[in-house]
Design a protein around this motif. Structure first.
Motif, PDB file in Angstrom:
ATOM      1  N   ASP A  11      30.217  51.807  44.868  1.00  0.00           N
ATOM      2  CA  ASP A  11      31.495  51.448  44.249  1.00  0.00           C
ATOM      3  C   ASP A  11      32.639  51.542  45.252  1.00  0.00           C
ATOM      4  O   ASP A  11      33.466  50.629  45.360  1.00  0.00           O
ATOM      5  CB  ASP A  11      31.793  52.328  43.036  1.00  0.00           C
ATOM      6  CG  ASP A  11      30.868  52.063  41.871  1.00  0.00           C
ATOM      7  OD1 ASP A  11      30.003  51.168  41.958  1.00  0.00           O
ATOM      8  OD2 ASP A  11      31.006  52.769  40.851  1.00  0.00           O
ATOM      9  N   HIS A  52      30.452  43.523  38.197  1.00  0.00           N
ATOM     10  CA  HIS A  52      30.727  43.422  36.751  1.00  0.00           C
ATOM     11  C   HIS A  52      31.061  44.792  36.163  1.00  0.00           C
ATOM     12  O   HIS A  52      31.958  44.903  35.328  1.00  0.00           O
ATOM     13  CB  HIS A  52      29.544  42.785  36.034  1.00  0.00           C
ATOM     14  CG  HIS A  52      29.291  41.379  36.466  1.00  0.00           C
ATOM     15  ND1 HIS A  52      28.058  40.789  36.380  1.00  0.00           N
ATOM     16  CD2 HIS A  52      30.108  40.442  37.011  1.00  0.00           C
ATOM     17  CE1 HIS A  52      28.129  39.555  36.844  1.00  0.00           C
ATOM     18  NE2 HIS A  52      29.356  39.328  37.242  1.00  0.00           N
ATOM     19  N   ARG A  53      30.353  45.822  36.617  1.00  0.00           N
ATOM     20  CA  ARG A  53      30.634  47.185  36.140  1.00  0.00           C
ATOM     21  C   ARG A  53      32.043  47.622  36.549  1.00  0.00           C
ATOM     22  O   ARG A  53      32.796  48.208  35.745  1.00  0.00           O
ATOM     23  CB  ARG A  53      29.584  48.147  36.702  1.00  0.00           C
ATOM     24  CG  ARG A  53      29.718  49.565  36.190  1.00  0.00           C
ATOM     25  CD  ARG A  53      28.684  50.518  36.765  1.00  0.00           C
ATOM     26  NE  ARG A  53      28.890  50.751  38.194  1.00  0.00           N
ATOM     27  CZ  ARG A  53      28.168  50.236  39.171  1.00  0.00           C
ATOM     28  NH1 ARG A  53      27.155  49.451  38.900  1.00  0.00           N
ATOM     29  NH2 ARG A  53      28.443  50.499  40.437  1.00  0.00           N
ATOM     30  N   GLU A  55      34.567  45.690  37.224  1.00  0.00           N
ATOM     31  CA  GLU A  55      35.535  44.892  36.473  1.00  0.00           C
ATOM     32  C   GLU A  55      35.678  45.443  35.055  1.00  0.00           C
ATOM     33  O   GLU A  55      36.796  45.583  34.540  1.00  0.00           O
ATOM     34  CB  GLU A  55      35.103  43.427  36.441  1.00  0.00           C
ATOM     35  CG  GLU A  55      36.135  42.510  35.834  1.00  0.00           C
ATOM     36  CD  GLU A  55      35.764  41.047  35.952  1.00  0.00           C
ATOM     37  OE1 GLU A  55      36.689  40.218  35.795  1.00  0.00           O
ATOM     38  OE2 GLU A  55      34.588  40.706  36.181  1.00  0.00           O
ATOM     39  N   LYS A  56      34.573  45.788  34.450  1.00  0.00           N
ATOM     40  CA  LYS A  56      34.610  46.350  33.093  1.00  0.00           C
ATOM     41  C   LYS A  56      35.356  47.686  33.067  1.00  0.00           C
ATOM     42  O   LYS A  56      36.051  47.996  32.103  1.00  0.00           O
ATOM     43  CB  LYS A  56      33.179  46.535  32.572  1.00  0.00           C
ATOM     44  CG  LYS A  56      33.103  46.944  31.137  1.00  0.00           C
ATOM     45  CD  LYS A  56      31.669  46.976  30.637  1.00  0.00           C
ATOM     46  CE  LYS A  56      31.643  47.362  29.181  1.00  0.00           C
ATOM     47  NZ  LYS A  56      30.283  47.376  28.638  1.00  0.00           N
ATOM     48  N   ALA A  57      35.255  48.446  34.152  1.00  0.00           N
ATOM     49  CA  ALA A  57      35.964  49.725  34.261  1.00  0.00           C
ATOM     50  C   ALA A  57      37.460  49.533  34.487  1.00  0.00           C
ATOM     51  O   ALA A  57      38.230  50.490  34.406  1.00  0.00           O
ATOM     52  CB  ALA A  57      35.365  50.557  35.399  1.00  0.00           C
ATOM     53  N   GLY A  58      37.869  48.292  34.806  1.00  0.00           N
ATOM     54  CA  GLY A  58      39.282  48.015  35.055  1.00  0.00           C
ATOM     55  C   GLY A  58      39.700  48.229  36.494  1.00  0.00           C
ATOM     56  O   GLY A  58      40.889  48.189  36.808  1.00  0.00           O
ATOM     57  N   TRP A  59      38.736  48.439  37.385  1.00  0.00           N
ATOM     58  CA  TRP A  59      39.060  48.676  38.786  1.00  0.00           C
ATOM     59  C   TRP A  59      39.127  47.391  39.597  1.00  0.00           C
ATOM     60  O   TRP A  59      39.720  47.359  40.669  1.00  0.00           O
ATOM     61  CB  TRP A  59      38.050  49.622  39.415  1.00  0.00           C
ATOM     62  CG  TRP A  59      38.092  51.008  38.834  1.00  0.00           C
ATOM     63  CD1 TRP A  59      39.024  51.497  37.959  1.00  0.00           C
ATOM     64  CD2 TRP A  59      37.183  52.056  39.067  1.00  0.00           C
ATOM     65  NE1 TRP A  59      38.732  52.797  37.646  1.00  0.00           N
ATOM     66  CE2 TRP A  59      37.606  53.170  38.312  1.00  0.00           C
ATOM     67  CE3 TRP A  59      36.036  52.182  39.835  1.00  0.00           C
ATOM     68  CZ2 TRP A  59      36.930  54.381  38.322  1.00  0.00           C
ATOM     69  CZ3 TRP A  59      35.360  53.390  39.847  1.00  0.00           C
ATOM     70  CH2 TRP A  59      35.814  54.469  39.101  1.00  0.00           C
ATOM     71  N   SER A  62      38.992  39.644  38.182  1.00  0.00           N
ATOM     72  CA  SER A  62      38.392  38.460  38.792  1.00  0.00           C
ATOM     73  C   SER A  62      39.065  37.208  38.268  1.00  0.00           C
ATOM     74  O   SER A  62      39.680  37.199  37.206  1.00  0.00           O
ATOM     75  CB  SER A  62      36.885  38.411  38.506  1.00  0.00           C
ATOM     76  OG  SER A  62      36.645  38.160  37.141  1.00  0.00           O
ATOM     77  N   TYR A  75      37.222  38.475  43.400  1.00  0.00           N
ATOM     78  CA  TYR A  75      37.521  39.802  42.857  1.00  0.00           C
ATOM     79  C   TYR A  75      38.642  40.422  43.665  1.00  0.00           C
ATOM     80  O   TYR A  75      38.697  40.281  44.886  1.00  0.00           O
ATOM     81  CB  TYR A  75      36.271  40.687  42.927  1.00  0.00           C
ATOM     82  CG  TYR A  75      35.139  40.146  42.103  1.00  0.00           C
ATOM     83  CD1 TYR A  75      34.978  40.534  40.784  1.00  0.00           C
ATOM     84  CD2 TYR A  75      34.243  39.221  42.631  1.00  0.00           C
ATOM     85  CE1 TYR A  75      33.945  40.024  40.006  1.00  0.00           C
ATOM     86  CE2 TYR A  75      33.215  38.707  41.870  1.00  0.00           C
ATOM     87  CZ  TYR A  75      33.067  39.108  40.559  1.00  0.00           C
ATOM     88  OH  TYR A  75      32.049  38.602  39.801  1.00  0.00           O
TER      89      TYR A  75
END
Length: 108
Positions: A11, A52-53, A55-59, A62, A75
């Motif tokens: 990450d 994708h993970r 992005e889902k976490a808001g970090w 995209s 991204y």
């Protein structure tokens, strides 16, 4: 480099790869390979689920863009992603210091 050596650090590597501006997936793998002198070779099957993970976490955020005539998802780091990257860098530095202290020869 063995993939298990990256476990827990992927990450931070991805977040750092988009710190200076947006990149699409292939450009992220190129960045990581170039910056590591060819040592890091992240498989697409590892990279895209991580993107994708994150992005889902808001970090990461995209958006679709056209690069060399091809549509690609790019991204970029979000504000909370910058905070997460700073935290992960601090954690890494602490871990590196501890590991170095233990592995340093000649200290009893």
């Amino acid at each position: 480099m063995r993939s298990e050596a990256l476990r827990g650090h992927l990450d931070a590597l991805i977040l750092a790869s988009v710190e200076d501006g947006p990149r699409h997936g292939y450009a992220i793998t190129e960045f990581l390979s170039e910056r590591s002198g060819g040592t890091l070779d992240i498989a697409t099957g590892t990279l895209y689920p991580a993107l994708h993970r994150l992005e889902k976490a808001g970090w990461l955020a995209s958006d679709w863009s056209t690069v060399s005539g091809r549509k690609r998802r790019t991204y970029e780091l979000t504000r909370s992603g910058r905070t997460a990257l700073a935290d992960q860098r601090a954690d890494w530095n602490r871990l590196a210091d501890v590991v170095q202290a233990v592995l340093r020869p000649g200290i009893a």
